[in-house]
Design a protein around this motif. Structure first.
Motif, mmCIF file in Angstrom:
data_model
loop_
_atom_site.group_PDB
_atom_site.id
_atom_site.type_symbol
_atom_site.label_atom_id
_atom_site.label_comp_id
_atom_site.label_asym_id
_atom_site.label_seq_id
_atom_site.Cartn_x
_atom_site.Cartn_y
_atom_site.Cartn_z
ATOM 1 N N PHE A 160 76.300 -9.540 -33.868
ATOM 2 C CA PHE A 160 76.769 -8.776 -32.711
ATOM 3 C C PHE A 160 76.098 -7.407 -32.633
ATOM 4 O O PHE A 160 75.816 -6.899 -31.540
ATOM 5 N N SER A 161 75.875 -6.792 -33.797
ATOM 6 C CA SER A 161 75.333 -5.426 -33.819
ATOM 7 C C SER A 161 73.809 -5.383 -33.837
ATOM 8 O O SER A 161 73.235 -4.291 -33.855
ATOM 9 N N THR A 162 73.159 -6.536 -33.814
ATOM 10 C CA THR A 162 71.688 -6.575 -33.901
ATOM 11 C C THR A 162 70.996 -5.728 -32.833
ATOM 12 O O THR A 162 70.035 -4.999 -33.148
ATOM 13 N N PRO A 163 71.419 -5.766 -31.554
ATOM 14 C CA PRO A 163 70.748 -4.913 -30.556
ATOM 15 C C PRO A 163 70.797 -3.423 -30.895
ATOM 16 O O PRO A 163 69.855 -2.691 -30.558
ATOM 17 N N LEU A 164 71.869 -2.990 -31.562
ATOM 18 C CA LEU A 164 71.941 -1.576 -31.936
ATOM 19 C C LEU A 164 70.960 -1.267 -33.061
ATOM 20 O O LEU A 164 70.332 -0.196 -33.072
ATOM 21 N N TRP A 165 70.842 -2.181 -34.019
ATOM 22 C CA TRP A 165 69.879 -1.978 -35.102
ATOM 23 C C TRP A 165 68.453 -1.871 -34.535
ATOM 24 O O TRP A 165 67.620 -1.133 -35.069
ATOM 25 N N ILE A 166 68.191 -2.616 -33.482
ATOM 26 C CA ILE A 166 66.832 -2.662 -32.934
ATOM 27 C C ILE A 166 66.530 -1.459 -32.039
ATOM 28 O O ILE A 166 65.443 -0.871 -32.110
ATOM 29 N N HIS A 167 67.502 -1.072 -31.210
ATOM 30 C CA HIS A 167 67.194 -0.146 -30.126
ATOM 31 C C HIS A 167 67.584 1.309 -30.386
ATOM 32 O O HIS A 167 67.224 2.178 -29.588
ATOM 33 N N TYR A 168 68.380 1.578 -31.428
ATOM 34 C CA TYR A 168 68.689 2.986 -31.702
ATOM 35 C C TYR A 168 67.495 3.645 -32.378
ATOM 36 O O TYR A 168 66.846 3.074 -33.254
ATOM 37 N N GLY A 169 67.209 4.857 -31.987
ATOM 38 C CA GLY A 169 66.105 5.589 -32.567
ATOM 39 C C GLY A 169 66.164 7.056 -32.206
ATOM 40 O O GLY A 169 67.075 7.518 -31.503
ATOM 41 N N ILE A 170 65.185 7.804 -32.689
ATOM 42 C CA ILE A 170 65.136 9.246 -32.474
ATOM 43 C C ILE A 170 64.138 9.557 -31.367
ATOM 44 O O ILE A 170 63.021 9.030 -31.358
#
Length: 335
Positions: A160-170
């Protein structure tokens, strides 16, 4: 949740830097209060549950549900120990100074833990449903299968959290650093709606169905005296505790997920009413992590007895260590 276009365009509703600064500090103070309230309860609950794993007595349903309760308490403790320090670090600076790793894990792990908690509660409701409605099937369920179910829950919630792991960044903007979700706005809204509509709502309805069937069945058995008064009383108290836990979960988490499902994410941080609604519902969902130990210790005679036993053991060890430490101090003083 439909947004009012006039409210969006009204300057009096627009978020100012000063409002964001003070409101952020207020919400952080409230989170710290919940942290101080929830940490001792979850630590005590985890200790009581771990010490109870070695006991031989107890019902089968108790032995099967306790690993799931340990899973919930452990995840909540990890959330407290990780989420609050990162949140404080974020508030201390105007922009993001905590690095790429914390940027990704702060949001992704929060979502992962939230759903792992929720699905562990769903597994407990399914176990209690089986124990009351289909008691003969309980012999087919082993502690090893419960452990595998916990691992399965972790993997599903990680998915479920995979999109957050991929798309969060600085991202750097005009010399300032921000930790942001870089998904396209339409994709992000769709993702959050899928989380609420597919990941949360069906499981919530299943929990409601399980507990409604359990309560109606126990009431019928009490009237017909199918089971002994003792077994009915034990099942009833365990079901009441689990039901109260579910009601607290619904009352405290449903507003947040309704906010997520109906509000557009790009609008949430543009007006004061939407910002406050989002922050208050998030705080209410966060407070649910403090409630579970209180419910267990207040409604379960078994947990109360184990807590008293834990305090007795601790007090006994302190009394046993006392004279030896005093003797060591006297010897050191005479040298």
């Amino acid at each position: 949740m439909a947004t009012n276009s006039s409210a969006e365009n009204d300057p009096s509703f627009a978020l100012s830097e000063l409002f964001l600064f003070y409101s952020k500090n207020v919400f952080v103070a409230l989170h710290i209060f919940l942290f101080l309230l929830g940490m001792p309860g979850n630590i005590l609950l985890l200790l009581v549950l771990i010490l109870g794993l070695s006991r031989k007595n107890g019902s089968r349903i108790t032995h099967l549900t306790e690993p799931l309760l340990i899973n919930i308490a452990s995840l909540d403790l990890f959330f407290f120990l990780y989420n609050i320090p990162v949140m404080l670090g974020n508030v201390m600076f105007k922009d993001w100074h905590l690095g790429y790793l914390l940027c990704v894990t702060y949001h992704s792990l929060s979502l992962w833990i939230t759903f792992a908690d929720f699905y562990s509660m769903l597994a407990i409701s399914l176990l209690r449903y089986t124990a009351v409605i289909h008691p003969m099937h309980m012999v087919l369920i082993s502690p090893r299968q419960i452990s595998l179910a916990c691992i399965f829950i972790w993997l599903v919630c990680l998915l479920f959290s995979t999109p957050l792991w991929i798309h969060y960044g600085i991202v750097e903007v005009e010399g300032e650093t921000f930790c942001v979700n870089q998904m396209v706005s339409s994709d992000l809204n769709l993702y959050l709606q899928l989380l609420g509509g597919v990941g949360f709502l069906p499981a919530l309805l299943l929990m409601i169905f399980c507990y409604s069937r359990i309560i109606s069945t126990l009431r019928v058995r009490r009237i017909l005296s199918i089971h002994t008064a003792v077994s009915l009383h034990i099942n009833w108290r365990a079901t009441v505790m689990a039901l109260v836990t579910m009601v607290a979960l619904v009352a405290m988490c449903l507003p947040y997920w309704l906010m997520v499902f109906f509000a557009r994410y790009d609008v949430v941080l543009t007006t004061v009413p939407m910002y406050l609604a989002y922050q208050l519902t998030s705080l209410l969902a966060f407070a649910n992590r403090c409630i579970h130990p209180i419910i267990c210790f207040c409604l379960s005679f078994q947990f109360q007895a184990r807590l008293r036993n834990l305090f007795r053991r601790t007090g006994k060890r302190i009394r046993q260590l006392g004279p030896s430490h005093v003797g060591r101090i006297e010897v050191l003083g005479s040298m």
